[in-house]
Design a protein around this motif. Structure first.
Motif, PDB file in Angstrom:
ATOM      1  N   MET A 167       0.838  -1.197   0.000  1.00  0.00           N
ATOM      2  CA  MET A 167       0.000   0.000   0.000  1.00  0.00           C
ATOM      3  C   MET A 167       0.874   1.249   0.000  1.00  0.00           C
ATOM      4  O   MET A 167       1.969   1.258   0.526  1.00  0.00           O
ATOM      5  N   ALA A 168       0.351   2.312  -0.620  1.00  0.00           N
ATOM      6  CA  ALA A 168       1.112   3.554  -0.681  1.00  0.00           C
ATOM      7  C   ALA A 168       1.279   4.123   0.719  1.00  0.00           C
ATOM      8  O   ALA A 168       0.482   3.885   1.614  1.00  0.00           O
ATOM      9  N   GLU A 169       2.350   4.889   0.926  1.00  0.00           N
ATOM     10  CA  GLU A 169       2.610   5.480   2.227  1.00  0.00           C
ATOM     11  C   GLU A 169       1.513   6.467   2.613  1.00  0.00           C
ATOM     12  O   GLU A 169       1.210   6.641   3.780  1.00  0.00           O
ATOM     13  N   SER A 170       0.942   7.150   1.639  1.00  0.00           N
ATOM     14  CA  SER A 170      -0.153   8.089   1.901  1.00  0.00           C
ATOM     15  C   SER A 170      -1.181   7.914   0.798  1.00  0.00           C
ATOM     16  O   SER A 170      -0.871   7.431  -0.291  1.00  0.00           O
ATOM     17  N   PRO A 171      -2.436   8.301   1.066  1.00  0.00           N
ATOM     18  CA  PRO A 171      -3.489   8.120   0.059  1.00  0.00           C
ATOM     19  C   PRO A 171      -3.168   8.851  -1.237  1.00  0.00           C
ATOM     20  O   PRO A 171      -2.542   9.913  -1.243  1.00  0.00           O
ATOM     21  N   LEU A 172      -3.602   8.278  -2.342  1.00  0.00           N
ATOM     22  CA  LEU A 172      -3.370   8.867  -3.649  1.00  0.00           C
ATOM     23  C   LEU A 172      -4.234  10.105  -3.865  1.00  0.00           C
ATOM     24  O   LEU A 172      -5.415  10.119  -3.509  1.00  0.00           O
ATOM     25  N   ARG A 173      -3.643  11.128  -4.455  1.00  0.00           N
ATOM     26  CA  ARG A 173      -4.391  12.326  -4.839  1.00  0.00           C
ATOM     27  C   ARG A 173      -4.841  12.134  -6.273  1.00  0.00           C
ATOM     28  O   ARG A 173      -4.005  11.965  -7.171  1.00  0.00           O
ATOM     29  N   ALA A 174      -6.152  12.166  -6.502  1.00  0.00           N
ATOM     30  CA  ALA A 174      -6.698  11.776  -7.788  1.00  0.00           C
ATOM     31  C   ALA A 174      -7.483  12.895  -8.464  1.00  0.00           C
ATOM     32  O   ALA A 174      -8.053  13.768  -7.807  1.00  0.00           O
ATOM     33  N   LEU A 175      -7.502  12.822  -9.797  1.00  0.00           N
ATOM     34  CA  LEU A 175      -8.359  13.672 -10.608  1.00  0.00           C
ATOM     35  C   LEU A 175      -9.242  12.754 -11.442  1.00  0.00           C
ATOM     36  O   LEU A 175      -8.754  11.814 -12.062  1.00  0.00           O
ATOM     37  N   VAL A 176     -10.546  13.029 -11.437  1.00  0.00           N
ATOM     38  CA  VAL A 176     -11.492  12.288 -12.265  1.00  0.00           C
ATOM     39  C   VAL A 176     -12.014  13.225 -13.340  1.00  0.00           C
ATOM     40  O   VAL A 176     -12.552  14.296 -13.033  1.00  0.00           O
ATOM     41  N   ALA A 177     -11.845  12.858 -14.609  1.00  0.00           N
ATOM     42  CA  ALA A 177     -12.272  13.705 -15.723  1.00  0.00           C
ATOM     43  C   ALA A 177     -13.252  12.947 -16.602  1.00  0.00           C
ATOM     44  O   ALA A 177     -12.910  11.899 -17.170  1.00  0.00           O
ATOM     45  N   ASP A 178     -14.479  13.462 -16.711  1.00  0.00           N
ATOM     46  CA  ASP A 178     -15.513  12.846 -17.543  1.00  0.00           C
ATOM     47  C   ASP A 178     -16.564  13.899 -17.834  1.00  0.00           C
ATOM     48  O   ASP A 178     -16.969  14.636 -16.932  1.00  0.00           O
ATOM     49  N   ALA A 186       2.720   0.808  -9.305  1.00  0.00           N
ATOM     50  CA  ALA A 186       3.609   1.572 -10.187  1.00  0.00           C
ATOM     51  C   ALA A 186       4.310   2.701  -9.454  1.00  0.00           C
ATOM     52  O   ALA A 186       5.273   3.285  -9.973  1.00  0.00           O
ATOM     53  N   GLY A 187       3.822   3.067  -8.288  1.00  0.00           N
ATOM     54  CA  GLY A 187       4.522   4.054  -7.471  1.00  0.00           C
ATOM     55  C   GLY A 187       4.092   5.488  -7.666  1.00  0.00           C
ATOM     56  O   GLY A 187       4.880   6.397  -7.428  1.00  0.00           O
ATOM     57  N   GLY A 188       2.868   5.741  -8.117  1.00  0.00           N
ATOM     58  CA  GLY A 188       2.383   7.124  -8.225  1.00  0.00           C
ATOM     59  C   GLY A 188       2.935   7.830  -9.448  1.00  0.00           C
ATOM     60  O   GLY A 188       3.060   7.246 -10.510  1.00  0.00           O
ATOM     61  N   PRO A 189       3.275   9.122  -9.319  1.00  0.00           N
ATOM     62  CA  PRO A 189       3.722   9.909 -10.475  1.00  0.00           C
ATOM     63  C   PRO A 189       4.973   9.320 -11.110  1.00  0.00           C
ATOM     64  O   PRO A 189       5.820   8.748 -10.434  1.00  0.00           O
ATOM     65  N   GLN A 190       5.087   9.473 -12.435  1.00  0.00           N
ATOM     66  CA  GLN A 190       6.259   8.995 -13.165  1.00  0.00           C
ATOM     67  C   GLN A 190       7.166  10.155 -13.502  1.00  0.00           C
ATOM     68  O   GLN A 190       6.702  11.225 -13.901  1.00  0.00           O
ATOM     69  N   THR A 191       8.465   9.967 -13.333  1.00  0.00           N
ATOM     70  CA  THR A 191       9.445  11.001 -13.653  1.00  0.00           C
ATOM     71  C   THR A 191      10.154  10.634 -14.941  1.00  0.00           C
ATOM     72  O   THR A 191      10.541   9.482 -15.142  1.00  0.00           O
ATOM     73  N   LEU A 192      10.296  11.598 -15.827  1.00  0.00           N
ATOM     74  CA  LEU A 192      10.997  11.349 -17.084  1.00  0.00           C
ATOM     75  C   LEU A 192      12.411  10.868 -16.818  1.00  0.00           C
ATOM     76  O   LEU A 192      13.090  11.345 -15.920  1.00  0.00           O
ATOM     77  N   GLN A 193      12.865   9.925 -17.626  1.00  0.00           N
ATOM     78  CA  GLN A 193      14.201   9.350 -17.447  1.00  0.00           C
ATOM     79  C   GLN A 193      15.302  10.373 -17.656  1.00  0.00           C
ATOM     80  O   GLN A 193      16.293  10.381 -16.952  1.00  0.00           O
ATOM     81  N   SER A 194      15.136  11.249 -18.646  1.00  0.00           N
ATOM     82  CA  SER A 194      16.189  12.218 -18.955  1.00  0.00           C
ATOM     83  C   SER A 194      15.694  13.621 -18.671  1.00  0.00           C
ATOM     84  O   SER A 194      15.431  14.400 -19.571  1.00  0.00           O
ATOM     85  N   ALA A 195      15.536  13.916 -17.420  1.00  0.00           N
ATOM     86  CA  ALA A 195      14.991  15.223 -17.034  1.00  0.00           C
ATOM     87  C   ALA A 195      16.107  16.246 -16.924  1.00  0.00           C
ATOM     88  O   ALA A 195      16.513  16.671 -15.862  1.00  0.00           O
ATOM     89  N   ASP A 196      16.657  16.639 -18.082  1.00  0.00           N
ATOM     90  CA  ASP A 196      17.704  17.651 -18.076  1.00  0.00           C
ATOM     91  C   ASP A 196      17.302  18.768 -19.016  1.00  0.00           C
ATOM     92  O   ASP A 196      16.205  18.811 -19.530  1.00  0.00           O
ATOM     93  N   GLU A 197      18.185  19.684 -19.246  1.00  0.00           N
ATOM     94  CA  GLU A 197      17.824  20.869 -20.000  1.00  0.00           C
ATOM     95  C   GLU A 197      17.570  20.591 -21.476  1.00  0.00           C
ATOM     96  O   GLU A 197      17.115  21.460 -22.204  1.00  0.00           O
ATOM     97  N   THR A 198      17.826  19.361 -21.957  1.00  0.00           N
ATOM     98  CA  THR A 198      17.529  19.051 -23.345  1.00  0.00           C
ATOM     99  C   THR A 198      16.062  18.718 -23.534  1.00  0.00           C
ATOM    100  O   THR A 198      15.567  18.703 -24.654  1.00  0.00           O
ATOM    101  N   ASP A 199      15.321  18.402 -22.455  1.00  0.00           N
ATOM    102  CA  ASP A 199      13.902  18.123 -22.548  1.00  0.00           C
ATOM    103  C   ASP A 199      13.158  19.419 -22.814  1.00  0.00           C
ATOM    104  O   ASP A 199      13.441  20.444 -22.214  1.00  0.00           O
ATOM    105  N   ASP A 200      12.166  19.351 -23.702  1.00  0.00           N
ATOM    106  CA  ASP A 200      11.409  20.548 -24.038  1.00  0.00           C
ATOM    107  C   ASP A 200       9.962  20.341 -23.617  1.00  0.00           C
ATOM    108  O   ASP A 200       9.194  19.678 -24.313  1.00  0.00           O
ATOM    109  N   GLU A 201       9.603  20.893 -22.494  1.00  0.00           N
ATOM    110  CA  GLU A 201       8.253  20.731 -21.970  1.00  0.00           C
ATOM    111  C   GLU A 201       7.231  21.408 -22.880  1.00  0.00           C
ATOM    112  O   GLU A 201       7.503  22.427 -23.500  1.00  0.00           O
TER     113      GLU A 201
END
Length: 248
Positions: free
Chosen positions: A1-12, A123-138
């Motif tokens: 179980m997660a250490e704290s409850p998941l913060r969720a968004l429901v969109a419909d 899966a561990g909640g939010p996913q972090t990009l593998q290459s989060a450096d200045e070459t990434d273009d958000e």
């Protein structure tokens, strides 16, 4: 179980489906805060302003469908898990190409939704990009005349604070987004953005000139001259020198 409850968004966009999903999730101890949105653009506004762990979203929604929403989120440095909840099965391949945590068919059964929550927790909640450096273009979603458009961070020259919002200035336009300047400062620091004034962030790559006149410093970004506060002048000068030497 997660250490704290998941913060969720429901969109419909269908109110009965939205209410049913919120009800089922509220009965799951692994789910904490639940926010709701009735369309894709509203969901993006919420996700820009808050750090959430998971999005349960329909696919066919007005303005921005669930697949497009997931594509935008894939450009976030840290993105929430995605669970598609839909009456259509033909989008499953696209959903898993986008690394969705699960694909739940309507009508939703409580035990099936519980399994989706289990997968998110595993899966561990939010996913972090593998290459989060200045070459990434958000990619930043913005609204213009009711239409959602996408602005690449690399095209943003400077950002001005406007209350709880920020105005992104590109070469031709400016766009208001519901994100505090302090959030962008932290998120974009590694991409070459620095604060030059309490209300201004500037992209070092877009600074064309720096001038000190009468003890007051300013920088030129395109056709605009931006004031630099005294407390940021020395740091800015050092950053510009370092940036220029790296380019050379």
């Amino acid at each position: 179980m997660a250490e704290s409850p998941l913060r969720a968004l429901v969109a419909d966009d269908e109110e009965p489906a939205l209410a049913e999903l919120v009800y089922l999730l509220s009965r799951d101890d692994r789910i904490g805060e639940i926010r709701t949105a009735s369309n894709g653009p509203d969901a993006l506004k919420i996700l820009q302003a808050a750090d959430l762990d998971v999005v349960f979203c329909d696919i066919k929604m007005p303005g921005l469908d669930g697949i497009d929403l997931a594509r935008v989120l894939s450009n976030f440095k840290s993105r929430p898990q995605i669970v598609f909840v839909t009456a259509y099965d033909e989008h499953a391949v696209a959903a898993f190409d986008l690394e969705a945590a699960d694909y739940v068919m309507k009508p939703v059964r409580a035990e099936r939704l519980a399994e989706a929550v289990r997968r998110v927790v595993s899966a561990g909640g939010p996913q972090t990009l593998q290459s989060a450096d200045e070459t990434d273009d958000e990619v930043i979603p913005v609204e213009l005349a009711g239409i959602t458009r996408f602005v690449q961070r690399s095209t943003v020259r400077y950002v001005e604070a406007q209350g709880d919002y920020a105005r992104l200035h590109t070469g031709q336009n400016s766009h208001l987004v519901r994100v505090p300047l302090s959030t962008l400062e932290e998120r974009w620091r590694d991409a070459g953005f620095t604060r030059i004034h309490r209300s201004t962030l500037v992209a070092l790559a877009h600074v064309d000139e720096m001038r000190v006149d009468g003890g007051r410093c300013s920088v030129r970004v395109g056709d605009d001259w931006l004031p630099v506060s005294r407390r940021h002048t020395r740091e800015l000068r050092d950053l510009l020198v370092r940036s220029t030497s790296l380019r050379g």
